[in-house]
Motif scaffolding. Structure first.
Motif, mmCIF file in Angstrom:
data_model
loop_
_atom_site.group_PDB
_atom_site.id
_atom_site.type_symbol
_atom_site.label_atom_id
_atom_site.label_comp_id
_atom_site.label_asym_id
_atom_site.label_seq_id
_atom_site.Cartn_x
_atom_site.Cartn_y
_atom_site.Cartn_z
ATOM 1 N N ALA A 116 0.832 -1.209 0.000
ATOM 2 C CA ALA A 116 0.000 0.000 0.000
ATOM 3 C C ALA A 116 0.867 1.259 0.000
ATOM 4 O O ALA A 116 0.563 2.230 -0.708
ATOM 5 N N LEU A 117 1.944 1.264 0.782
ATOM 6 C CA LEU A 117 2.831 2.428 0.838
ATOM 7 C C LEU A 117 3.400 2.741 -0.541
ATOM 8 O O LEU A 117 3.493 3.911 -0.941
ATOM 9 N N ARG A 118 3.795 1.704 -1.269
ATOM 10 C CA ARG A 118 4.364 1.903 -2.607
ATOM 11 C C ARG A 118 3.314 2.286 -3.629
ATOM 12 O O ARG A 118 3.578 3.056 -4.574
ATOM 13 N N THR A 119 2.117 1.737 -3.475
ATOM 14 C CA THR A 119 1.132 1.758 -4.547
ATOM 15 C C THR A 119 0.225 2.974 -4.540
ATOM 16 O O THR A 119 -0.083 3.537 -5.604
ATOM 17 N N GLY A 378 3.225 9.549 4.758
ATOM 18 C CA GLY A 378 4.547 9.053 5.093
ATOM 19 C C GLY A 378 4.850 9.108 6.575
ATOM 20 O O GLY A 378 4.011 9.456 7.414
ATOM 21 N N GLY A 379 6.072 8.724 6.896
ATOM 22 C CA GLY A 379 6.519 8.750 8.278
ATOM 23 C C GLY A 379 6.583 7.360 8.880
ATOM 24 O O GLY A 379 5.591 6.626 8.849
ATOM 25 N N THR A 380 7.739 7.023 9.437
ATOM 26 C CA THR A 380 7.906 5.693 10.035
ATOM 27 C C THR A 380 6.956 5.486 11.201
ATOM 28 O O THR A 380 6.470 4.374 11.434
ATOM 29 N N GLU A 381 6.660 6.558 11.943
ATOM 30 C CA GLU A 381 5.735 6.412 13.069
ATOM 31 C C GLU A 381 4.334 6.061 12.591
ATOM 32 O O GLU A 381 3.639 5.265 13.236
ATOM 33 N N ARG A 382 3.902 6.650 11.473
ATOM 34 C CA ARG A 382 2.579 6.290 10.938
ATOM 35 C C ARG A 382 2.564 4.827 10.480
ATOM 36 O O ARG A 382 1.556 4.129 10.665
ATOM 37 N N VAL A 383 3.654 4.380 9.904
ATOM 38 C CA VAL A 383 3.752 2.968 9.504
ATOM 39 C C VAL A 383 3.665 2.078 10.737
ATOM 40 O O VAL A 383 2.952 1.061 10.746
ATOM 41 N N ALA A 384 4.371 2.460 11.792
ATOM 42 C CA ALA A 384 4.333 1.674 13.034
ATOM 43 C C ALA A 384 2.934 1.662 13.640
ATOM 44 O O ALA A 384 2.469 0.632 14.147
ATOM 45 N N LEU A 414 9.561 5.112 -1.939
ATOM 46 C CA LEU A 414 8.848 6.009 -1.029
ATOM 47 C C LEU A 414 9.523 7.378 -1.063
ATOM 48 O O LEU A 414 10.549 7.583 -0.375
ATOM 49 N N PRO A 415 8.998 8.312 -1.838
ATOM 50 C CA PRO A 415 9.639 9.627 -1.951
ATOM 51 C C PRO A 415 9.888 10.300 -0.602
ATOM 52 O O PRO A 415 10.919 10.946 -0.388
ATOM 53 N N TRP A 416 8.968 10.123 0.343
ATOM 54 C CA TRP A 416 9.119 10.751 1.644
ATOM 55 C C TRP A 416 10.256 10.162 2.463
ATOM 56 O O TRP A 416 10.767 10.780 3.407
ATOM 57 N N ALA A 417 10.666 8.939 2.111
ATOM 58 C CA ALA A 417 11.731 8.277 2.863
ATOM 59 C C ALA A 417 13.086 8.349 2.163
ATOM 60 O O ALA A 417 14.101 8.008 2.752
#
Length: 420
Positions: A116-119, A378-384, A414-417
């Protein structure tokens, strides 16, 4: 009528073309535009598509382009069947979660979140081009995770509807067991994409599910990867994807001792593309049946024909909840039977959902909301946070570790990463 397929270089595409050829009376197709950035694959698949239509005596022209704007221009409907990152990214989706003791699957759990993050951002960019170059066209999303991607499209104001082949596959299986034509069989299908149950199977309006489970329980259970005793206790047939929830530890153990599905599919794709390169081949190869996507073409043709032809018939699709399941927010996307007209899908009334199913549906629906937030912002915290909300992860330290691993593995998509 022009139809466009974004991701047209997929090895799935001849399955779709086979449906257009066999069901030519359903759609007055004059042009099939295949759109794909991979010029080599696109040329092979487009050539195969032309030969298949020619053999069938179908007059439609097949065009091929890397330009989304060119491919979708003037189309009445646009099908999305893309895979950002290809089978290599899928292999990571299926293997990285296993390192953390979680199910490795491309649409469910941590792997589904990575997809989902990629797509989502890519699909939304494509949809904006459809809005500009094919105003009024329907976007039919077959790209996984279908529920999350469809909600992203709807939230952005696009004319979109999600499609999956789980329901039609089970309908055809039940029809075969009953010795009946598929059109005589309807399903009490409920849930979210890849999280559904068949709570009734109606033959000419009469529910025959109890008899099916009694007479064919072992066969049906084997098809969905669960025990017949469980199906009889539930009084329902879960989709194959429920095994990841109901038998999580067993599935993880199986996956750790076998090859990833991505590795198997990559090999199939190599062989399929070699077949498509043969100018003498003009029929769908048998190997394509093992690639997945059974009945995809029938489902796609039926949906597009009803959307464009205002038929008002019933099909299982992904659409706004809008009260269909009262325990979910209205903006959620659910997978239920709906009447399909030129105005779009309208969910049919759904019998109250049992707590055993409703609890899991609500849990995963909450995860999907958080997954979409992570994909959009984006954001690793949102992914977590999304992983913490998912019933297949659900532990803080595990969610944090998986989030960091997923972001690192998918950084170039992931452009944001990218600069983090």
């Amino acid at each position: 009528m022009k139809l466009a397929v974004v991701g047209g270089g997929s090895t799935y595409t001849p399955e779709l073309v086979d449906g257009f050829a066999r069901l030519r009376d359903e759609l007055s197709l004059t042009e099939l535009a295949l759109v794909d950035p991979d010029a080599g694959r696109l040329a092979l698949v487009a050539g195969m598509a032309r030969r298949m239509l020619k053999r069938a005596g179908h007059p439609a022209e097949v065009t091929a382009t890397a330009s989304v704007a060119e491919g979708v221009a003037g189309a009445r409907a646009v099908l999305l069947q893309l895979r950002v990152g290809g089978q290599a990214a899928r292999n990571v989706d299926e293997t990285l979660p296993l390192e953390c003791g979680c199910v490795g699957q491309e649409t469910t759990g941590a792997g589904g979140l990575a997809k989902a993050l990629r797509t989502v951002p890519v699909v939304l960019d494509i949809a904006e081009q459809v809005r500009r170059h094919a105003p009024g066209a329907w976007i039919v999303d077959f790209t996984n995770p279908v529920g999350i991607v469809t909600r992203a499209l709807l939230d952005a104001g696009h004319r979109a509807i999600g499609l999956c082949n789980v329901a039609i596959g089970l309908q055809r299986r039940f029809a075969a067991l009953l010795g009946a034509a598929p059109e005589r069989v309807s399903l009490g299908h409920v849930g979210l994409n890849h999280l559904t149950w068949e709570r009734s199977v109606r033959l000419d309006g009469t529910d025959v599910l109890p008899a099916l489970l009694e007479e064919h329980g072992e066969e049906i259970a084997a098809a969905v990867g669960l025990d017949a005793a469980l199906l009889r206790r539930l009084g329902a047939v879960p989709s194959y994807y429920l095994r990841y929830y109901y038998e999580h530890d067993r599935v993880v153990a199986e996956q750790r001792t076998g090859r990833s599905r991505a590795a198997e599919v990559a090999e199939m794709e190599t062989r399929l593309l070699e077949t498509y390169a043969d100018p003498a081949v003009d029929t769908k190869p048998e190997l394509l049946g093992r690639r997945g996507g059974a009945y995809y073409s029938e489902a796609a043709v039926a949906l597009i024909a009803s959307l464009l032809g205002d038929r008002g018939d019933t099909q299982v699709v992904n659409l706004r909840n809008d009260g269909a399941l009262p325990f979910l927010p209205g903006e959620a996307v659910v997978e239920v039977p709906a009447a399909i007209t030129s105005a779009g899908p309208r969910a049919l009334p759904v019998e109250p959902v049992e707590p055993l199913h409703a609890g899991l549906i609500a849990h995963v629906a909450a995860y999907e909301t958080l997954a979409l937030e992570a994909a959009l912002h984006g954001g690793t915290e949102r992914v977590a946070d999304a992983l913490l909300a998912h019933p297949l992860v659900g532990q803080a330290s595990l969610a944090g570790d998986l989030a960091r691993r997923l972001v690192e593995a998918n950084r170039r998509h992931l452009p944001w990463a990218a600069g983090a």
